[in-house]
Every structure is written in C-alpha cells, then in structure tokens.
Design a protein around this motif. Structure first.
Motif, PDB file in Angstrom:
ATOM      1  N   ASN A 203       0.822  -1.215   0.000  1.00 14.43           N
ATOM      2  CA  ASN A 203       0.000   0.000   0.000  1.00 14.43           C
ATOM      3  C   ASN A 203       0.855   1.265   0.000  1.00 14.43           C
ATOM      4  OD1 ASN A 203      -2.618   1.006  -0.229  1.00 14.43           O
ATOM      5  ND2 ASN A 203      -2.778   1.425   1.946  1.00 14.43           N
ATOM      6  N   LEU A 204       2.038   1.185  -0.615  1.00 17.54           N
ATOM      7  CA  LEU A 204       2.861   2.377  -0.780  1.00 17.54           C
ATOM      8  C   LEU A 204       2.254   3.245  -1.878  1.00 17.54           C
ATOM      9  CD1 LEU A 204       6.560   1.087  -0.675  1.00 17.54           C
ATOM     10  CD2 LEU A 204       5.266   2.215   1.131  1.00 17.54           C
ATOM     11  N   PRO A 205       2.166   4.554  -1.673  1.00 20.59           N
ATOM     12  CA  PRO A 205       1.544   5.430  -2.674  1.00 20.59           C
ATOM     13  C   PRO A 205       2.497   5.780  -3.807  1.00 20.59           C
ATOM     14  CG  PRO A 205       2.202   6.729  -0.787  1.00 20.59           C
ATOM     15  CD  PRO A 205       2.536   5.295  -0.445  1.00 20.59           C
ATOM     16  N   ALA A 206       3.075   4.765  -4.430  1.00 18.87           N
ATOM     17  CA  ALA A 206       3.998   4.974  -5.540  1.00 18.87           C
ATOM     18  C   ALA A 206       3.216   5.325  -6.793  1.00 18.87           C
ATOM     19  CB  ALA A 206       4.842   3.728  -5.769  1.00 18.87           C
ATOM     20  N   GLU A 207       3.692   6.330  -7.518  1.00 20.94           N
ATOM     21  CA  GLU A 207       2.995   6.762  -8.720  1.00 20.94           C
ATOM     22  C   GLU A 207       3.905   6.558  -9.931  1.00 20.94           C
ATOM     23  OE1 GLU A 207      -0.029  10.396  -9.693  1.00 20.94           O
ATOM     24  OE2 GLU A 207       2.036  10.931  -9.235  1.00 20.94           O
ATOM     25  N   ALA A 208       4.456   7.632 -10.471  1.00 21.80           N
ATOM     26  CA  ALA A 208       5.238   7.529 -11.702  1.00 21.80           C
ATOM     27  C   ALA A 208       6.588   6.872 -11.471  1.00 21.80           C
ATOM     28  CB  ALA A 208       5.431   8.916 -12.305  1.00 21.80           C
ATOM     29  N   THR A 209       7.017   6.066 -12.440  1.00 24.47           N
ATOM     30  CA  THR A 209       8.360   5.512 -12.488  1.00 24.47           C
ATOM     31  C   THR A 209       8.988   5.972 -13.792  1.00 24.47           C
ATOM     32  OG1 THR A 209       7.696   3.545 -11.241  1.00 24.47           O
ATOM     33  CG2 THR A 209       9.759   3.413 -12.486  1.00 24.47           C
ATOM     34  N   THR A 210      10.152   6.600 -13.705  1.00 24.93           N
ATOM     35  CA  THR A 210      10.806   7.107 -14.906  1.00 24.93           C
ATOM     36  C   THR A 210      12.258   6.660 -14.944  1.00 24.93           C
ATOM     37  OG1 THR A 210      11.374   9.184 -13.779  1.00 24.93           O
ATOM     38  CG2 THR A 210       9.338   9.154 -15.066  1.00 24.93           C
ATOM     39  N   ALA A 211      12.775   6.538 -16.179  1.00 23.55           N
ATOM     40  CA  ALA A 211      14.203   6.316 -16.359  1.00 23.55           C
ATOM     41  C   ALA A 211      14.918   7.650 -16.186  1.00 23.55           C
ATOM     42  CB  ALA A 211      14.477   5.738 -17.742  1.00 23.55           C
ATOM     43  N   GLU A 212      16.019   7.638 -15.447  1.00 23.58           N
ATOM     44  CA  GLU A 212      16.813   8.843 -15.247  1.00 23.58           C
ATOM     45  C   GLU A 212      18.044   8.807 -16.161  1.00 23.58           C
ATOM     46  OE1 GLU A 212      16.519  11.709 -13.457  1.00 23.58           O
ATOM     47  OE2 GLU A 212      14.437  11.170 -13.054  1.00 23.58           O
ATOM     48  N   PHE A 213      18.975   9.751 -15.955  1.00 25.06           N
ATOM     49  CA  PHE A 213      20.102   9.911 -16.872  1.00 25.06           C
ATOM     50  C   PHE A 213      20.977   8.665 -16.965  1.00 25.06           C
ATOM     51  CE2 PHE A 213      19.323  14.488 -16.595  1.00 25.06           C
ATOM     52  CZ  PHE A 213      19.635  14.902 -17.881  1.00 25.06           C
ATOM     53  N   GLY A 214      21.377   8.131 -15.824  1.00 22.10           N
ATOM     54  CA  GLY A 214      22.398   7.087 -15.808  1.00 22.10           C
ATOM     55  C   GLY A 214      21.874   5.739 -16.251  1.00 22.10           C
ATOM     56  N   PRO A 215      22.766   4.837 -16.694  1.00 17.44           N
ATOM     57  CA  PRO A 215      22.347   3.493 -17.103  1.00 17.44           C
ATOM     58  C   PRO A 215      21.868   2.681 -15.901  1.00 17.44           C
ATOM     59  CG  PRO A 215      24.745   3.650 -17.046  1.00 17.44           C
ATOM     60  CD  PRO A 215      24.224   5.029 -16.814  1.00 17.44           C
ATOM     61  N   GLY A 216      20.606   2.281 -15.936  1.00 15.47           N
ATOM     62  CA  GLY A 216      20.035   1.544 -14.816  1.00 15.47           C
ATOM     63  C   GLY A 216      19.550   2.434 -13.692  1.00 15.47           C
ATOM     64  N   GLN A 217      19.449   3.745 -13.941  1.00 16.03           N
ATOM     65  CA  GLN A 217      18.986   4.679 -12.914  1.00 16.03           C
ATOM     66  C   GLN A 217      17.502   4.977 -13.117  1.00 16.03           C
ATOM     67  OE1 GLN A 217      20.400   8.757 -13.040  1.00 16.03           O
ATOM     68  NE2 GLN A 217      20.511   8.866 -10.810  1.00 16.03           N
ATOM     69  N   ALA A 228       3.982  13.747   7.630  1.00 19.21           N
ATOM     70  CA  ALA A 228       5.377  13.662   7.199  1.00 19.21           C
ATOM     71  C   ALA A 228       6.062  12.412   7.721  1.00 19.21           C
ATOM     72  CB  ALA A 228       6.143  14.907   7.641  1.00 19.21           C
ATOM     73  N   LEU A 229       5.652  11.914   8.884  1.00 16.75           N
ATOM     74  CA  LEU A 229       6.247  10.690   9.404  1.00 16.75           C
ATOM     75  C   LEU A 229       5.905   9.508   8.501  1.00 16.75           C
ATOM     76  CD1 LEU A 229       7.959   9.586  11.731  1.00 16.75           C
ATOM     77  CD2 LEU A 229       5.847   9.156  12.995  1.00 16.75           C
ATOM     78  N   ALA A 230       4.650   9.450   8.047  1.00 14.84           N
ATOM     79  CA  ALA A 230       4.247   8.392   7.117  1.00 14.84           C
ATOM     80  C   ALA A 230       4.963   8.551   5.782  1.00 14.84           C
ATOM     81  CB  ALA A 230       2.733   8.416   6.918  1.00 14.84           C
ATOM     82  N   ALA A 231       5.190   9.792   5.341  1.00 15.32           N
ATOM     83  CA  ALA A 231       5.910  10.019   4.084  1.00 15.32           C
ATOM     84  C   ALA A 231       7.344   9.520   4.181  1.00 15.32           C
ATOM     85  CB  ALA A 231       5.883  11.508   3.732  1.00 15.32           C
ATOM     86  N   ALA A 232       7.980   9.730   5.340  1.00 11.46           N
ATOM     87  CA  ALA A 232       9.335   9.211   5.537  1.00 11.46           C
ATOM     88  C   ALA A 232       9.319   7.686   5.583  1.00 11.46           C
ATOM     89  CB  ALA A 232       9.940   9.781   6.813  1.00 11.46           C
ATOM     90  N   ASP A 233       8.302   7.116   6.231  1.00 12.16           N
ATOM     91  CA  ASP A 233       8.155   5.653   6.243  1.00 12.16           C
ATOM     92  C   ASP A 233       8.037   5.119   4.817  1.00 12.16           C
ATOM     93  OD1 ASP A 233       8.172   5.718   9.023  1.00 12.16           O
ATOM     94  OD2 ASP A 233       5.994   5.494   9.213  1.00 12.16           O
ATOM     95  N   ASP A 234       7.221   5.792   4.000  1.00 11.71           N
ATOM     96  CA  ASP A 234       7.046   5.379   2.608  1.00 11.71           C
ATOM     97  C   ASP A 234       8.384   5.333   1.881  1.00 11.71           C
ATOM     98  OD1 ASP A 234       4.283   5.270   2.947  1.00 11.71           O
ATOM     99  OD2 ASP A 234       3.919   7.236   2.040  1.00 11.71           O
ATOM    100  N   CYS A 235       9.182   6.382   2.078  1.00  9.95           N
ATOM    101  CA  CYS A 235      10.471   6.474   1.397  1.00  9.95           C
ATOM    102  C   CYS A 235      11.402   5.352   1.840  1.00  9.95           C
ATOM    103  CB  CYS A 235      11.094   7.839   1.670  1.00  9.95           C
ATOM    104  SG  CYS A 235      12.646   8.128   0.793  1.00  9.95           S
ATOM    105  N   LEU A 236      11.441   5.098   3.135  1.00  9.23           N
ATOM    106  CA  LEU A 236      12.299   4.030   3.650  1.00  9.23           C
ATOM    107  C   LEU A 236      11.843   2.670   3.145  1.00  9.23           C
ATOM    108  CD1 LEU A 236      14.763   3.886   5.601  1.00  9.23           C
ATOM    109  CD2 LEU A 236      13.156   3.091   7.329  1.00  9.23           C
ATOM    110  N   TYR A 237      10.543   2.447   3.168  1.00 12.78           N
ATOM    111  CA  TYR A 237      10.015   1.186   2.649  1.00 12.78           C
ATOM    112  C   TYR A 237      10.293   1.044   1.153  1.00 12.78           C
ATOM    113  CZ  TYR A 237       7.343  -0.523   6.737  1.00 12.78           C
ATOM    114  OH  TYR A 237       6.970  -1.053   7.948  1.00 12.78           O
ATOM    115  N   LEU A 238      10.221   2.151   0.401  1.00 14.47           N
ATOM    116  CA  LEU A 238      10.505   2.081  -1.030  1.00 14.47           C
ATOM    117  C   LEU A 238      11.939   1.641  -1.282  1.00 14.47           C
ATOM    118  CD1 LEU A 238       9.748   2.528  -3.986  1.00 14.47           C
ATOM    119  CD2 LEU A 238      10.311   4.951  -3.684  1.00 14.47           C
TER     120      LEU A 238
END
Length: 458
Positions: A203-217, A228-238
């Motif tokens: 149940n992570l609120p992940a939305e867009a996934t994009t390729a960045e500059f580097g190979p495999g980034q 904000a505490l839940a947002a930090a949890d989301d980031c750590l879980y991601l």
C-alpha cells in the motif's frame, strides 16, 4: 483476530508473490544512516510486539556506516552497560513483506527509555518532535518524496565495482543517456513490475516511475501525505522494496549518491506544503506575491550550509555536487527552475509548494524531513528574504555555495545552533562526532586513484 492478521487479510486480497517457508514478523527501528535494524520473530509472537515487550540496546541507533557503536567517542554503549530500551511499534506502519513467506509482516517502531520517554537517538522521534511544533500552530505539513536509485549487476561483490544491467549495455558499455527513455524501462520491465507489485501489496503510494540519466537509474515518485512521518516511512520502505525486487531478479539496487564517477548521481527530492486546521494551503499566494512561500524558502536556504551533512551524510555524497549537474551547488531558488536548491513548482492554488532538491538518495529520510521542515518553521515565524530569484536568463551574483568537502560539512553541523534546536544537543553531538570519525577515516585512506595517479609519477 490479531491486529496484523486482520491487516494482512486486507492487503493479501490485492495480490502478491511470496517466498517459501514459515511466515515471520519483523519489528524494525531506523538507524542513524537510514538503515533498518531490529528483530525477526515467528508470527505467533505478535502479542509480544503489541504489548511493547520487545527490547533492543538503545545503542542500536548509534551505529555508524560500518556498524560500529563507537563507544570510545560516544560513551553510549558498554561504557554505560549497553542498556536496553523498549521498542514500541507504530501500527500505522504495519505492512506485509511481499518478498517473504506468505503472511509475513513488518512494522516500524520507536525506541523508548523505560521511563516512557522517546530515545533521543531515534530518527523517527526527531521528526515526530518537529511535527509537534507544527501541531502547536494548528498546522500540518504535506510532504512527498521522489527517490532516485541505480540498479546494477549482482557481480559487484566479485568485481568490486558496479556495472549496469546487461540489457542496458552493448559489449559491456552503456547504451547512452536514458532520461525518460521508454526502451530503458522496457529493458528492465520484469524488475519494475516486481517493484510495483511489492509497492502495491504494501500500500505504498507509488505513482510515476521514470528512467533517469544514468544506465540503470530510475526514479519513483511517492504521492503527497498530510503526515510527514508516514511520508518518511514510505520512502524508507521504497528503498527496501527496490532492493528486494532487485534481489529477486539477480540484480542489486543502490541508493549510493554517486556510484559511477562519469554518470549522474542519485537524489532524493522533497515536495512540501503546509495546511491549516481547515485544510487550506497557507503557502497559496492566490495570484498575488508569494510572500510566505519566499519566507519559508529563505528559512531553508539560511540553514542549508550548516545542515548539508544531513543532505549529504557520507564521503561519497560530496562527489554528487558538481558544476553543470542537476545537483545544486549554490544556495539559490527559482520558480520552476531545476538548477536551483529550492524550486517553487507552483505558487498558486492547492498545489502551491516548495521542492527541496539538494539531498542525495543516501540521506536518512527522517532526518532530512526534520531539517527541511525545521527550516520552513523559521520562515513561518519571521518575514525572511530569500534574495533574488534565479531565472533561466539570470543568476544572482555572489550566491553562497554548498561545500564539496565532507569534513567542512561535518564541522558546520557540529557548530550549528539550528541543528541543536531541531535535533537536540545530544543528537547533534552523537551524529557530528560519528560523522567526524567517518570523515577522518576517509581522508586517511589511500585510494586506487592515488596509486594510479601518483605512484608511477612521483
């Protein structure tokens, strides 16, 4: 029915891939470097978790990047008997582990002293304390993160260096820059599908996934949360999801800020706004001068040099701050300008917000958000001026700069009254002393670059 069993039944209905074996329960605390430490228990031990009967040494959260408690400089481990603390779970963070045997659960927790007070060493507690200051003003930060990371081949342990996934190379060399390149997304579609499936199961609120500059980034955007505490949890879980999905496909994910010297570094951008008790965005300029937006921007800019150690916590982090890159080197701000330290994507309407673009992917998300929100508080409490705006046609002269030097950032952090106010004196000393030891170890290490450059010539 036990709490985690009820939650699991709801989450399992969304579908997931599980490992084999007996289900387990993991109770996790967050370390200084954003690392997860804790205990793995049989699922039947759930009652002990919710009863607050799980203990860990409080020094668990003082460990440096090598896992050393540094008792000789902190005096927080064996010197005082390495005492236990109570590990109190946060039910809001309870979620399945879709890579583990079916029924497995994980929960984040805070370390408490036996008198019931929160440990000064707990990064989640530090962020919670900052949020309490907002609550006293009847305000709520709304926060989202954007995490960049690399995926590399699993042979890095044998070779000693990372290499891009084979599907993104030709004869071992990267195919080129891959920014927004859908062929790069397609090349790692199996991995990204697993990542998205794990995120959905949790149940992570992940939305867009994009390729960045580097190979495999890649970059994964997480949706805004009025917590904000839940947002930090989301980031750590991601971060954990990215690693576990990579492992399933024989790959390795890394949030190292600069894994390749000749490729882009990985950032952790933060979007933040503030709502009042009626749900109104107080940063909304409503078509007029964005005075409050500018003031909170100034608060962040004025504290950025002394807080850089939070945004860039390791020696490698400073390799990311290079002229001409998208990692800011100047303390500047701009409307929609991605080369600035603070970007204002919108100044009008509910989406009015700031984007903090300095931190690397290696930053501890709890300490990062505590620092950003602490800087914004300064702008709420005073009418601050961020200086001239940077535009595509104009860069203000004489802008202050971030440092490229790890030790310089450590010393600025150790002397900062702002950091002491946000983190507390004891944690400023603990974090600063630990990072000082890391900086000295880095400076004392003779690298392969030294040998290649100087050994044959001097």
């Amino acid at each position: 029915m036990a709490f985690c069993e009820r939650i699991f039944k709801v989450m399992a209905s969304k579908g997931k891939e599980a490992g084999e074996g007996d289900p387990r329960f993991e109770i996790l605390v967050v370390g200084m470097n954003g690392d997860l430490r804790g205990k793995q228990l049989p699922l039947s031990a759930e009652k002990k978790v919710w009863a607050g009967d799980i203990r860990l040494p409080t020094s668990t959260q003082s460990l440096d990047i090598w896992g050393d408690d540094n008792d000789d400089i902190t005096g927080l481990s064996l010197t005082i008997g390495d005492p236990d603390g109570n590990v109190i779970p946060d039910k809001r963070s309870l979620t399945p582990m879709p890579w583990a045997p079916e029924g497995s659960m994980q929960v984040l927790a805070m370390m408490h002293e036996f008198d019931g007070s929160r440990s000064f060493m707990d990064p989640r507690s530090i962020l919670a304390s900052v949020l309490e200051r907002y609550a006293e003003r009847w305000l709520t930060p709304v926060v989202a993160t954007e995490l960049e990371f690399y995926v590399v081949e699993e042979n890095w342990r044998e070779t000693g260096i990372p290499s891009p996934p084979a599907s993104l190379t030709y004869r071992g060399n990267p195919n080129g820059f891959q920014l927004y390149d859908m062929s790069a997304v397609d090349a790692l579609d199996d991995y990204l599908q697993t990542l998205r499936a794990y995120a959905k199961a949790m149940n992570l609120p992940a939305e867009a996934t994009t390729a960045e500059f580097g190979p495999g980034q890649f970059e994964v955007n997480l949706l805004h949360r009025p917590d904000a505490l839940a947002a930090a949890d989301d980031c750590l879980y991601l971060k954990r999801v990215a690693e576990q999905a990579a492992r399933k496909h024989g790959l390795k994910s890394t949030c190292m800020a600069k894994p390749y010297s000749d490729q882009a570094g990985s950032g952790l951008h933060v979007h933040a706004s503030i709502i009042d008790r009626d749900g109104n965005n107080i940063l909304d300029a409503k078509g007029s001068e964005p005075t409050l937006l500018k003031s909170v921007t100034a608060g962040m800019l004025q504290t950025m040099q002394e807080a850089q150690l939070v945004f860039a916590p390791f020696a490698n982090s400073y390799r990311r701050f290079q002229p001409g890159s998208f990692a800011p080197t100047d303390l500047t701000w701009g409307s929609g300008h991605r080369g600035t330290a603070i970007r204002i994507p919108d100044s009008n309407g509910p989406a009015a917000r700031i984007e903090h673009r300095v931190a690397g992917a290696d930053a501890n998300p709890y300490l990062l958000l505590a620092t950003i929100l602490g800087g914004m508080l300064l702008g709420l409490d005073g009418d601050l001026d961020p200086g001239e705006e940077t535009t595509p046609a104009y860069t203000p002269p004489g802008a202050k700069r971030l440092t490229h030097d790890f030790l310089t950032a450590v010393e600025a952090f150790r002397q900062s009254a702002f950091i002491a106010n946000i983190f507390g004196d004891k944690y400023r000393k603990l974090y600063g002393d630990t990072k000082y030891k890391e900086a000295i170890a880095y400076l004392r290490t003779v690298s392969d670059f030294d040998y290649r450059t100087y050994l044959a010539r001097l």
